[in-house]
Design an enzyme around this catalytic site. Structure first.
Site, PDB file in Angstrom:
ATOM      1  N   ASN A 242       0.968  -1.234   0.039  1.00  0.00           N
ATOM      2  CA  ASN A 242      -0.174  -0.059  -0.089  1.00  0.00           C
ATOM      3  C   ASN A 242       0.879   1.232   0.022  1.00  0.00           C
ATOM      4  O   ASN A 242       1.537   1.512   1.110  1.00  0.00           O
ATOM      5  CB  ASN A 242      -1.067   0.045   1.179  1.00  0.00           C
ATOM      6  CG  ASN A 242      -1.861   1.078   1.406  1.00  0.00           C
ATOM      7  OD1 ASN A 242      -1.921   1.974   0.569  1.00  0.00           O
ATOM      8  ND2 ASN A 242      -2.458   1.278   2.477  1.00  0.00           N
ATOM      9  N   CYS A 243       0.945   1.778  -1.054  1.00  0.00           N
ATOM     10  CA  CYS A 243       1.805   3.033  -1.214  1.00  0.00           C
ATOM     11  C   CYS A 243       1.068   4.336  -1.167  1.00  0.00           C
ATOM     12  O   CYS A 243       1.690   5.343  -1.476  1.00  0.00           O
ATOM     13  CB  CYS A 243       2.593   2.871  -2.398  1.00  0.00           C
ATOM     14  SG  CYS A 243       3.592   1.707  -2.892  1.00  0.00           S
ATOM     15  N   VAL A 244      -0.131   4.500  -1.169  1.00  0.00           N
ATOM     16  CA  VAL A 244      -1.056   5.305  -1.054  1.00  0.00           C
ATOM     17  C   VAL A 244      -1.428   6.114   0.209  1.00  0.00           C
ATOM     18  O   VAL A 244      -1.641   5.190   0.971  1.00  0.00           O
ATOM     19  CB  VAL A 244      -2.024   5.430  -2.044  1.00  0.00           C
ATOM     20  CG1 VAL A 244      -3.122   6.369  -2.128  1.00  0.00           C
ATOM     21  CG2 VAL A 244      -1.809   5.001  -3.349  1.00  0.00           C
TER      22      VAL A 244
END
Lengths: 429, 128
Positions: A242-244
């Site tokens: 999860n990069c957001v």
């Protein structure tokens, strides 16, 4: 499951000819670490490694993930099952941790970016990773690699780097050993028959590219909620892709060190009986949300919990999952405490969540992600400084000519982490 | 004929799901308005209008999946879409038109991926 966590306290990190831990110093063979991070992955063009220590005038951005170096020294399986190890059940035996060290991955996966770690100044107060000795792994993929593969490449490189560094702690005597144990349900209930049985509903962001989380390597959007012994998380059963939403995503480091699990264990056998976790997802369709919250509530009822902690991950639609989980568990007569963060606007006056319920009458906030902060320039920037203008929570002109950034604290990795993994907090005494 | 449809301003969505997509040319606010109007006409939301953690003022692209069947007004859908519109209003406006073409392409890919997640999990009652 019974797990011993042996912490080797790291008080400095330095480059050296060979990777080793000695007298609290993590020595890193720069080339060997770069090679280990790259692995055999032909999609990687180059890996660069930097060091960032607490108090240094260093900014890291955009941060993709933070991972703690760990190694399994006894018991089945290995660290990060499904990724850098096979899929044996983890969470028992003994694991060594380079406590105080962290692998920070940076990569320019898409044109808009997330995640700042400042090692000094006002920004450092907002991120727990200003206090760790960071080994920054900058991953450059081959040209024209598509976004999906690019995310995978950076994620796997970070896990390999953490595993490589963790190996340096295999034969080191830990400074501290803690034991965590949750037994099979009937035994666990019998052990503390007079204490309230508390379970934990562990919600994971699972919506698509840059929004995925993995459990033993499987994409969690594809599972129905399942039972997890809390110690499994300490061995890397949960991995973040999860990069957001940098402020309220859970980096892999936080999954390994969940304060919710840690604090529940601190009360285990004293004021509560911590019977286990239910891992659940936050999917895109409303039917998935209904199904998963029904399943999570059913499992909680089946476990016979008296009370439940529910933590959320992310912004917006997971508020609906949080509310559904709360409603369906409360309606079984089981008390819930919710952990979330807020998007209450820059003045803090707007409605904080996109959904609500009167049954959510016990709620812990991790802070307002829309608060504005100015981050002064740093002497050194690792990563891709030009992305500051297009970072989430920033706006046009966020990056001033002098290198300072004015933006909402949602740009800072871990600023409003919804597992409560913070440096800024209020505590009862 | 499909019994669901997509309101979207994402060209990639219109390309991949050509027969099902009502392609709008405006901002996410207009996609939300179109979805709200559809809910008032009796459609139900299939995907959550705030899908993803990319903030609605940050992404120039938004796709929402709704049921085609015009039934009675579904208040849960109405509440969700109205709440999403409120979320969009409270966030500061960003000049997304100034994004580079590469950024636009990336936001389109992210939105399409969220849409693909919804289509892959389409409830059994819906079909192409």
């Amino acid at each position: 499951m019974r797990l011993e966590i042996g912490s080797i306290f790291i008080r400095d990190v330095q480059f050296a000819d060979a990777t080793a831990v000695k007298d609290g110093v993590l020595y890193v063979d720069r080339a060997a670490l770069a090679a280990a991070a790259a692995g055999e992955d032909e999609r990687i063009k180059s890996v660069e490694v930097f060091l960032a220590r607490p108090g240094e005038s260093v900014r890291i951005l955009p941060v993709k993930d933070v991972v703690e170096p760990r190694v399994k020294v006894a018991g089945p399986g290995g660290i990060f099952p499904g990724f850098t190890s096979n899929v044996e059940q983890v969470g028992s035996g003994r694991t060594h941790v380079l406590k105080g060290a962290a692998v920070v991955t940076t990569g320019k996966i898409v044109g808009f970016q997330e995640g700042i770690i400042d090692m000094q100044g006002p920004g450092a107060e907002y991120t727990p990773f200003s206090k760790t000795y960071n080994v920054v792994v900058k991953v450059e993929p081959i040209d024209s690699l598509k976004q999906h593969e690019h995310e995978v490449v950076v994620r796997l490189a970070g896990l390999r780097a953490a595993k490589y560094l963790g190996e340096a702690g295999r034969d080191v005597e830990p400074d501290e050993v803690r034991v965590y144990e949750t037994k099979p349900l009937l035994e666990q209930v019998a052990e503390y028959p007079n204490l309230p049985k508390v379970a934990y509903v562990y919600m994971l962001q699972t919506q698509g590219l840059l929004h995925n989380t993995y459990y033993y390597g499987v994409d969690v959007k594809q599972i129905v909620p399942t039972f997890m012994y809390p110690t499994e998380a300490m061995d890397g059963a949960i991995v973040s892709g999860n990069c957001v939403s940098a402020c309220d995503k859970n980096p892999t480091y936080v999954h390994l060190n969940s304060p919710v699990i840690e604090d529940l264990y601190a009360q285990h056998g004293k004021t509560i009986n911590f019977i286990g976790c239910v891992v659940t997802n936050e999917n895109v369709t409303l039917m998935d949300k209904e199904r998963s919250s029904n399943m999570a509530a059913k499992l909680i009822g089946f476990l016979g919990a008296d009370a439940v902690i529910i933590s959320e991950e992310g912004f917006g639609n997971p508020d609906a999952d949080l509310v559904m989980n709360c409603n369906k568990i409360e309606k079984q007569g089981i008390k819930t405490v919710l952990i979330t963060d807020e998007y209450a606007g820059q003045d803090g006056a707007s409605q904080s969540l996109a959904d609500s319920t009167p049954l959510g009458n016990a709620c812990v906030t991790a802070g307002n992600a829309n608060e504005v902060v100015t981050l002064p320039p740093m002497e050194q920037v690792y990563g891709y400084p030009e992305v500051a203008n297009v970072i989430a929570g920033g706006w046009d002109g966020s990056l001033a000519a002098d290198g300072s950034i004015t933006a909402e604290i949602q740009v800072i990795t871990g600023a409003t982490n919804e597992l409560g993994f913070h440096k800024l907090t209020a505590r009862g005494i | 004929m499909a019994n669901f449809f997509i309101v979207s301003n994402n060209p990639l969505a219109a390309e991949k799901y050509a027969a099902q997509t009502q392609l709008l040319t405006g901002s996410p606010a207009e996609v939300y308005r179109a979805a709200r109007d559809a809910v008032h006409r009796g459609s139900r939301l299939i995907s959550h209008p705030l899908a993803g953690s990319v903030k609605p003022n940050e992404t120039p692209y938004r796709s929402i999946v709704l049921s085609a069947a015009g039934g009675v007004l579904d208040f849960r859908s109405l509440q969700l879409i109205e709440d999403a519109i409120l979320v969009l209003k409270k966030l500061p406006q960003r000049h997304t038109e100034q994004y580079t073409p590469a950024m636009h392409a990336d936001y389109q890919v992210i939105d399409l991926d969220l849409l693909d997640s919804a289509i892959a999990a389409l409830p059994a009652e819906f079909h192409f």
